[in-house]
Scaffold this motif. Structure first.
Motif, PDB file in Angstrom:
ATOM      1  N   GLU A 169       0.826  -1.211  -0.063  1.00 24.26           N
ATOM      2  CA  GLU A 169      -0.119   0.083  -0.157  1.00 24.26           C
ATOM      3  C   GLU A 169       1.009   1.209   0.051  1.00 24.26           C
ATOM      4  O   GLU A 169       0.783   2.217  -0.809  1.00 24.26           O
ATOM      5  CB  GLU A 169      -0.771  -0.058   1.140  1.00 24.26           C
ATOM      6  CG  GLU A 169      -2.306   0.988   1.123  1.00 24.26           C
ATOM      7  CD  GLU A 169      -2.859   0.949   2.383  1.00 24.26           C
ATOM      8  OE1 GLU A 169      -3.193  -0.264   2.827  1.00 24.26           O
ATOM      9  OE2 GLU A 169      -3.185   1.991   3.095  1.00 24.26           O
ATOM     10  N   GLU A 170       2.092   1.241   0.722  1.00 24.79           N
ATOM     11  CA  GLU A 170       3.068   2.370   0.818  1.00 24.79           C
ATOM     12  C   GLU A 170       3.490   2.417  -0.306  1.00 24.79           C
ATOM     13  O   GLU A 170       3.647   3.652  -0.963  1.00 24.79           O
ATOM     14  CB  GLU A 170       4.031   2.086   2.018  1.00 24.79           C
ATOM     15  CG  GLU A 170       3.570   2.281   3.272  1.00 24.79           C
ATOM     16  CD  GLU A 170       4.806   2.075   4.329  1.00 24.79           C
ATOM     17  OE1 GLU A 170       4.508   2.120   5.505  1.00 24.79           O
ATOM     18  OE2 GLU A 170       5.587   1.485   3.860  1.00 24.79           O
ATOM     19  N   LEU A 171       3.920   1.645  -1.168  1.00 22.33           N
ATOM     20  CA  LEU A 171       4.704   1.634  -2.424  1.00 22.33           C
ATOM     21  C   LEU A 171       3.710   2.401  -3.395  1.00 22.33           C
ATOM     22  O   LEU A 171       4.062   3.166  -4.386  1.00 22.33           O
ATOM     23  CB  LEU A 171       5.036   0.265  -2.943  1.00 22.33           C
ATOM     24  CG  LEU A 171       5.846   0.181  -4.269  1.00 22.33           C
ATOM     25  CD1 LEU A 171       7.037   1.163  -4.215  1.00 22.33           C
ATOM     26  CD2 LEU A 171       6.144  -1.087  -4.675  1.00 22.33           C
ATOM     27  N   ARG A 172       2.170   1.910  -3.340  1.00 22.99           N
ATOM     28  CA  ARG A 172       1.364   2.376  -4.241  1.00 22.99           C
ATOM     29  C   ARG A 172       1.208   3.669  -4.184  1.00 22.99           C
ATOM     30  O   ARG A 172       1.203   4.657  -5.148  1.00 22.99           O
ATOM     31  CB  ARG A 172      -0.066   1.744  -3.962  1.00 22.99           C
ATOM     32  CG  ARG A 172      -1.220   2.070  -5.168  1.00 22.99           C
ATOM     33  CD  ARG A 172      -2.094   1.473  -4.821  1.00 22.99           C
ATOM     34  NE  ARG A 172      -2.950   1.885  -3.589  1.00 22.99           N
ATOM     35  CZ  ARG A 172      -3.546   1.149  -2.611  1.00 22.99           C
ATOM     36  NH1 ARG A 172      -3.857  -0.213  -2.846  1.00 22.99           N
ATOM     37  NH2 ARG A 172      -3.994   1.814  -1.640  1.00 22.99           N
ATOM     38  N   ASP A 173       1.135   4.167  -2.913  1.00 22.74           N
ATOM     39  CA  ASP A 173       1.022   5.689  -2.631  1.00 22.74           C
ATOM     40  C   ASP A 173       2.414   6.298  -3.076  1.00 22.74           C
ATOM     41  O   ASP A 173       2.038   7.672  -3.499  1.00 22.74           O
ATOM     42  CB  ASP A 173       0.887   5.912  -1.073  1.00 22.74           C
ATOM     43  CG  ASP A 173      -0.630   5.562  -0.662  1.00 22.74           C
ATOM     44  OD1 ASP A 173      -1.239   5.152  -1.524  1.00 22.74           O
ATOM     45  OD2 ASP A 173      -0.955   5.167   0.631  1.00 22.74           O
ATOM     46  N   GLN A 174       3.533   5.864  -2.694  1.00 26.97           N
ATOM     47  CA  GLN A 174       4.754   6.594  -3.091  1.00 26.97           C
ATOM     48  C   GLN A 174       4.813   6.604  -4.564  1.00 26.97           C
ATOM     49  O   GLN A 174       5.197   7.647  -5.212  1.00 26.97           O
ATOM     50  CB  GLN A 174       5.985   5.575  -2.845  1.00 26.97           C
ATOM     51  CG  GLN A 174       6.219   5.679  -1.390  1.00 26.97           C
ATOM     52  CD  GLN A 174       7.421   4.782  -0.866  1.00 26.97           C
ATOM     53  OE1 GLN A 174       7.632   4.025  -1.416  1.00 26.97           O
ATOM     54  NE2 GLN A 174       7.995   5.174   0.361  1.00 26.97           N
ATOM     55  N   ILE A 175       4.422   5.541  -5.418  1.00 28.13           N
ATOM     56  CA  ILE A 175       4.407   5.736  -6.878  1.00 28.13           C
ATOM     57  C   ILE A 175       3.369   6.924  -7.052  1.00 28.13           C
ATOM     58  O   ILE A 175       3.914   7.762  -8.195  1.00 28.13           O
ATOM     59  CB  ILE A 175       4.126   4.473  -7.458  1.00 28.13           C
ATOM     60  CG1 ILE A 175       5.145   3.083  -7.511  1.00 28.13           C
ATOM     61  CG2 ILE A 175       3.665   4.510  -8.984  1.00 28.13           C
ATOM     62  CD1 ILE A 175       4.865   1.888  -7.905  1.00 28.13           C
ATOM     63  N   ARG A 176       2.334   6.920  -6.876  1.00 27.48           N
ATOM     64  CA  ARG A 176       1.654   8.158  -7.034  1.00 27.48           C
ATOM     65  C   ARG A 176       2.156   9.346  -6.776  1.00 27.48           C
ATOM     66  O   ARG A 176       2.140  10.524  -7.521  1.00 27.48           O
ATOM     67  CB  ARG A 176       0.306   7.933  -6.353  1.00 27.48           C
ATOM     68  CG  ARG A 176      -0.688   6.880  -6.915  1.00 27.48           C
ATOM     69  CD  ARG A 176      -1.622   7.098  -8.125  1.00 27.48           C
ATOM     70  NE  ARG A 176      -1.606   8.471  -8.811  1.00 27.48           N
ATOM     71  CZ  ARG A 176      -1.359   8.427 -10.192  1.00 27.48           C
ATOM     72  NH1 ARG A 176      -1.432   7.716 -10.796  1.00 27.48           N
ATOM     73  NH2 ARG A 176      -1.277   9.862 -10.811  1.00 27.48           N
ATOM     74  N   GLY A 177       2.675   9.461  -5.686  1.00 25.34           N
ATOM     75  CA  GLY A 177       3.541  10.769  -5.169  1.00 25.34           C
ATOM     76  C   GLY A 177       4.468  11.042  -6.280  1.00 25.34           C
ATOM     77  O   GLY A 177       4.758  12.135  -6.692  1.00 25.34           O
ATOM     78  N   PHE A 178       5.429   9.834  -6.695  1.00 25.25           N
ATOM     79  CA  PHE A 178       6.581   9.926  -7.493  1.00 25.25           C
ATOM     80  C   PHE A 178       5.836  10.982  -8.826  1.00 25.25           C
ATOM     81  O   PHE A 178       6.572  11.956  -9.480  1.00 25.25           O
ATOM     82  CB  PHE A 178       7.444   8.964  -8.153  1.00 25.25           C
ATOM     83  CG  PHE A 178       7.924   8.076  -6.899  1.00 25.25           C
ATOM     84  CD1 PHE A 178       8.514   8.932  -5.887  1.00 25.25           C
ATOM     85  CD2 PHE A 178       8.156   6.795  -6.815  1.00 25.25           C
ATOM     86  CE1 PHE A 178       8.952   8.310  -4.897  1.00 25.25           C
ATOM     87  CE2 PHE A 178       8.446   6.010  -5.808  1.00 25.25           C
ATOM     88  CZ  PHE A 178       9.348   6.829  -4.878  1.00 25.25           C
ATOM     89  N   ALA A 179       4.630  10.354  -9.528  1.00 20.81           N
ATOM     90  CA  ALA A 179       4.423  10.870 -10.590  1.00 20.81           C
ATOM     91  C   ALA A 179       3.790  12.371 -10.355  1.00 20.81           C
ATOM     92  O   ALA A 179       3.791  13.081 -11.193  1.00 20.81           O
ATOM     93  CB  ALA A 179       3.213   9.951 -10.996  1.00 20.81           C
ATOM     94  N   ALA A 180       3.078  12.555  -9.146  1.00 23.63           N
ATOM     95  CA  ALA A 180       2.648  13.865  -8.701  1.00 23.63           C
ATOM     96  C   ALA A 180       3.837  15.018  -8.735  1.00 23.63           C
ATOM     97  O   ALA A 180       3.639  15.991  -9.026  1.00 23.63           O
ATOM     98  CB  ALA A 180       1.890  13.833  -7.478  1.00 23.63           C
ATOM     99  N   ALA A 181       4.815  14.459  -8.446  1.00 20.34           N
ATOM    100  CA  ALA A 181       6.189  15.342  -8.513  1.00 20.34           C
ATOM    101  C   ALA A 181       6.896  15.364  -9.887  1.00 20.34           C
ATOM    102  O   ALA A 181       7.856  15.933  -9.889  1.00 20.34           O
ATOM    103  CB  ALA A 181       7.252  14.842  -7.397  1.00 20.34           C
ATOM    104  N   GLY A 182       6.198  14.659 -10.736  1.00 20.85           N
ATOM    105  CA  GLY A 182       6.678  14.785 -12.108  1.00 20.85           C
ATOM    106  C   GLY A 182       7.585  13.579 -12.667  1.00 20.85           C
ATOM    107  O   GLY A 182       8.084  13.790 -13.956  1.00 20.85           O
ATOM    108  N   THR A 183       7.902  12.695 -12.062  1.00 21.28           N
ATOM    109  CA  THR A 183       8.611  11.656 -12.292  1.00 21.28           C
ATOM    110  C   THR A 183       7.452  10.651 -13.245  1.00 21.28           C
ATOM    111  O   THR A 183       6.506  10.444 -12.779  1.00 21.28           O
ATOM    112  CB  THR A 183       9.102  10.434 -11.122  1.00 21.28           C
ATOM    113  OG1 THR A 183       9.989  11.557 -10.660  1.00 21.28           O
ATOM    114  CG2 THR A 183       9.974   9.678 -11.729  1.00 21.28           C
ATOM    115  N   THR A 184       8.034  10.007 -14.324  1.00 18.85           N
ATOM    116  CA  THR A 184       7.135   9.429 -14.947  1.00 18.85           C
ATOM    117  C   THR A 184       7.597   7.772 -14.567  1.00 18.85           C
ATOM    118  O   THR A 184       8.530   7.605 -14.267  1.00 18.85           O
ATOM    119  CB  THR A 184       7.582   9.221 -16.465  1.00 18.85           C
ATOM    120  OG1 THR A 184       7.481  10.568 -16.808  1.00 18.85           O
ATOM    121  CG2 THR A 184       6.452   8.383 -17.581  1.00 18.85           C
ATOM    122  N   VAL A 185       6.630   6.927 -14.362  1.00 20.28           N
ATOM    123  CA  VAL A 185       6.645   5.587 -13.789  1.00 20.28           C
ATOM    124  C   VAL A 185       6.268   4.555 -14.660  1.00 20.28           C
ATOM    125  O   VAL A 185       5.053   4.508 -15.062  1.00 20.28           O
ATOM    126  CB  VAL A 185       6.132   5.450 -12.489  1.00 20.28           C
ATOM    127  CG1 VAL A 185       6.380   4.044 -11.513  1.00 20.28           C
ATOM    128  CG2 VAL A 185       6.426   6.842 -11.447  1.00 20.28           C
TER     129      VAL A 185
END
Ligand code: ATP
Length: 242
Positions: A169-185
């Motif tokens: 669950e944490e990783l999922r939130d982090q991945i969304r966070g990375f994308a929100a900060a501009g990183t393409t995942v």
């Protein structure tokens, strides 16, 4: 908006002579900047092979890879963070030392090491040897290594392997966070419910071909879509020997 990553007619054949295996036959991905793109497909479909070509771990047999609009070149690896299969760790070094080796290569400060350790929640065990880490902790450290250079593109191959439910669950939130900060995942996964919750777009590889690619609409039944694509692929015979 331009694509952060595009592949055209990507192909990979393993082996030679009579022992040729066409693992990837025709994959054309279109991944927009700042999105989370879920790459799906049954076992052996060609997902890892595709990701390895994007990350420079395998040379394509044919086709093109475009990164940020230009033909992929080695230097792009400074902008691509990846976690594919097992994290590349030195078991005799501590987590912090593992990160320091990479940070030194990249010319990054120690401050960045603590930042990524904190991001993956390993700050408290930074001085423990990586060889003594659990599988999930090794995955987290692998993610920290991938994040070190603040990549523009983060490529994760089944990153939830070994993680506990809270970690997933944490990783999922982090991945969304990375994308929100501009990183393409770009993330491959077998857990359709996770992809459903975090991806903006999905691509489905079936027997080496990109059989489906589109934006993921809210409320769309990804499991039904996945089953349909695989059934359709099976019905039409799938041109590639798996
Ligand atoms: P999974 O979901 O099981 O991880 P995948 O979609 O990631 O599968 P790949 O690992 O890309 O699939 O494998 C695609 C095909 O290529 C498979 O048939 C596999 O056996 C074959 N393959 C993978 N690596 C090699 C290799 N080094 N040499 C020969 N064949 C390989």
């Amino acid at each position: 908006m331009g694509y952060m990553l595009e592949t055209r007619g990507l192909r990979k054949r393993y082996g030679r002579g009579g022992d040729v295996q066409e693992a990837v036959a025709d994959v054309g991905l279109h991944i927009q900047e700042g999105e989370v793109y879920g790459l799906l497909g049954p076992n052996g479909a060609g997902k890892s092979t595709t990701l390895k070509m994007i990350c420079g771990m395998l040379r394509p047999t044919a086709g093109e890879i475009l990164f940020a609009g230009h033909a992929w070149r080695r230097e792009d690896l400074y902008s691509i963070g990846s976690l594919i299969e097992e994290a590349p760790l030195y078991p005799n070094l501590t987590a912090r030392e593992n990160l320091r080796v990479r940070a030194t290569l990249l010319g990054l400060s120690d401050e960045r090491i603590d930042e990524v350790l904190s991001t993956v929640d390993l700050l408290g065990v930074g001085d423990k040897r990586a060889g003594r880490f659990s599988m999930g902790m090794k995955q987290r450290l692998g993610l920290a290594l991938a994040l070190l250079p603040r990549p523009r593109l983060l490529v994760l191959d089944e990153p939830t392997n070994g993680l506990d439910p809270i970690g997933i669950e944490e990783l999922r939130d982090q991945i969304r966070g990375f994308a929100a900060a501009g990183t393409t995942v770009l993330v491959s996964s077998h857990i359709l419910s996770e992809v459903q919750q975090m991806a903006d777009s999905v691509g489905i590889i079936y027997r080496g071909h990109l059989a489906y690619e589109d934006r993921l609409n809210p409320g769309e039944d990804l499991e039904a879509l996945f089953m349909d694509v695989c059934r359709e692929g099976r019905r039409s015979g799938g041109e590639v020997a798996a």
